[in-house]
Design an enzyme around this catalytic site. Sequence first.
Site, PDB file in Angstrom:
ATOM      1  N   HIS A  73     -15.168  50.849  26.476  1.00  0.00           N
ATOM      2  CA  HIS A  73     -14.489  49.552  26.451  1.00  0.00           C
ATOM      3  C   HIS A  73     -13.454  49.526  25.326  1.00  0.00           C
ATOM      4  O   HIS A  73     -13.799  49.710  24.164  1.00  0.00           O
ATOM      5  CB  HIS A  73     -15.491  48.416  26.242  1.00  0.00           C
ATOM      6  N   TYR A 202     -17.242  37.012  25.218  1.00  0.00           N
ATOM      7  CA  TYR A 202     -17.954  36.213  24.212  1.00  0.00           C
ATOM      8  C   TYR A 202     -17.345  34.822  24.294  1.00  0.00           C
ATOM      9  O   TYR A 202     -16.156  34.659  24.010  1.00  0.00           O
ATOM     10  CB  TYR A 202     -17.730  36.770  22.809  1.00  0.00           C
ATOM     11  N   PRO A 294     -27.617  39.442  17.111  1.00  0.00           N
ATOM     12  CA  PRO A 294     -26.997  40.393  18.045  1.00  0.00           C
ATOM     13  C   PRO A 294     -25.511  40.159  18.309  1.00  0.00           C
ATOM     14  O   PRO A 294     -24.882  40.971  18.977  1.00  0.00           O
ATOM     15  CB  PRO A 294     -27.810  40.189  19.336  1.00  0.00           C
ATOM     16  N   LYS A 298     -24.601  45.072  16.182  1.00  0.00           N
ATOM     17  CA  LYS A 298     -24.673  46.057  15.099  1.00  0.00           C
ATOM     18  C   LYS A 298     -26.055  46.687  14.890  1.00  0.00           C
ATOM     19  O   LYS A 298     -26.161  47.699  14.189  1.00  0.00           O
ATOM     20  CB  LYS A 298     -24.250  45.405  13.760  1.00  0.00           C
ATOM     21  N   TYR A 386     -15.807  45.183  14.562  1.00  0.00           N
ATOM     22  CA  TYR A 386     -16.527  45.326  15.827  1.00  0.00           C
ATOM     23  C   TYR A 386     -16.671  46.794  16.223  1.00  0.00           C
ATOM     24  O   TYR A 386     -17.745  47.230  16.642  1.00  0.00           O
ATOM     25  CB  TYR A 386     -15.805  44.536  16.938  1.00  0.00           C
TER      26      TYR A 386
HETATM   27  C1  PHB Z   1     -25.908  43.519  25.373  1.00  0.00           C
HETATM   28  O1  PHB Z   1     -25.304  44.078  26.299  1.00  0.00           O
HETATM   29  O2  PHB Z   1     -27.133  43.366  25.417  1.00  0.00           O
HETATM   30  C2  PHB Z   1     -25.154  43.004  24.214  1.00  0.00           C
HETATM   31  C3  PHB Z   1     -23.799  43.258  24.122  1.00  0.00           C
HETATM   32  C4  PHB Z   1     -23.091  42.782  23.044  1.00  0.00           C
HETATM   33  C5  PHB Z   1     -23.715  42.051  22.068  1.00  0.00           C
HETATM   34  C6  PHB Z   1     -25.092  41.818  22.145  1.00  0.00           C
HETATM   35  C7  PHB Z   1     -25.802  42.292  23.232  1.00  0.00           C
HETATM   36  O3  PHB Z   1     -23.004  41.572  21.026  1.00  0.00           O
END
Ligand code: PHB
Length: 393
Positions: A73, A202, A294, A298, A386
């Site tokens: 990505h 997000y 989450p 990280k 990130y």
């Molecule tokens: C996930 O795919 O579980 C996931 C992806 C990004 C995040 C947290 C969890 O920031």
Amino acid sequence: MKRVQVAIIGGGPSGLLLGQRLHQAGIDAVILEQRSAAYVLGRIRAGVLEQGTVDLMDQLGVGQRLHAQGLVHGGFDLGFRNTRQRIDLHRLTHGRQVMVYGQTELTRDLMDARSACGAVTVYDADEVQLHDFDGTSPRVSWRRHGVAHELQCDFIAGCDGFHGVSRASVPPGALKVFERHYPFGWLGVLSETPPVSHELIYSNHERGFALCSMRSLTRSRYYIQCPAGDTPARWSDQAFWDELRRRLDPESAERMVTGPSIEKSIAPLRSVVAEPMRFGRLFLAGDAAHIVPPTGAKGLNLAASDVQFLSQALVEHYQQRSDAGIDRYSGRCLHRVWNAVRFSWWFTSLMHRFPDGGEFGQKLQEAEIGYLLQSEAAATALAENYVGLPLER
Ligand code: PHB
Ligand code: APR
């Protein structure tokens, strides 16, 4: 009594990564895991790997499936006020990207490699106890199917997660714990449906945060912010999909393909750091030493960087007879950990609705997202954190 150079407590990603690296260096290590292999593989965790974590998997010779099945990505979308804007990670960081590959898959690759090379993992190890790690000859003891076992070792690696026995074995007063608990959790759903978008979304929404992620081109992972203390049983699949759609821009909501949940669970959000990460001959690594919310993805990446520092220290000890790496272990890890703790806290604060944040806090949040979406400098700061800050040597 049997002996081993390193006793690793916990067979999650930290323990398995460390075990593989030590095996590669000819250092003899045993993993003691309290659960079964099937249980460990049944846990659904995050799935975004920084380049440094992918590189580690390659160095360990276990990157084949990750490269074949992982999704690269180069950006993600930020949802705000019913629209989305892309954060171009690749451009903003001069070519860096992330890899979306489930932690479960990474764990499976490491388990397979471990069995292929004949390294020992003791599953179903009950009542693991750590002894004399403050002296020169540490020991670990455990019971398996009711039978007592004991092992002498040079070092103990506490890779047993947040609820493990390792951190709890350090005498009170020798560790300082820093923590912040957030007044919400994430309700997550895994479903056998194509992801709503080819990249992650997000979303900051007045009803609360939402995240659209994936495990593959046919399997999606979605999350919505929920009140602290909420339970999955209160959420039917339909209620989850309805709420997720409400928190996305109209186009994504329209395009979303829904289906039965394969897994549904709630995780609390917190930031915790225990310092220092070494006590005598005991090292803490991964979730045993720190937890991040989450939002910044990280957790697993920090586990991987701890393991790099720890394996380097142990290799130096055995191959060069130098303890410099051992002495620097905690400081090196914590420097990186606090950067990730800061970033995860910031991204969490930016994206969630805070029940007690007040109108002033809300206005600040909106101003900051607006700034992020029109300032190259602000977007760059987000992007470089990130994709992962470089590992300082
Ligand atoms: C996930 O795919 O579980 C996931 C992806 C990004 C995040 C947290 C969890 O920031
Ligand atoms: N004895 C032996 N094993 C134990 C004990 C114990 N007393 N307590 C816990 N364990 C095992 C758990 O069953 C688990 O398999 O230790 C393992 C710890 O694994 P994780 O919790 O996955 O932690 P870690 O390996 O550090 O992985 C990094 O960061 O944010 C997260 O999602 C990310 O889980 C990932 C983690």
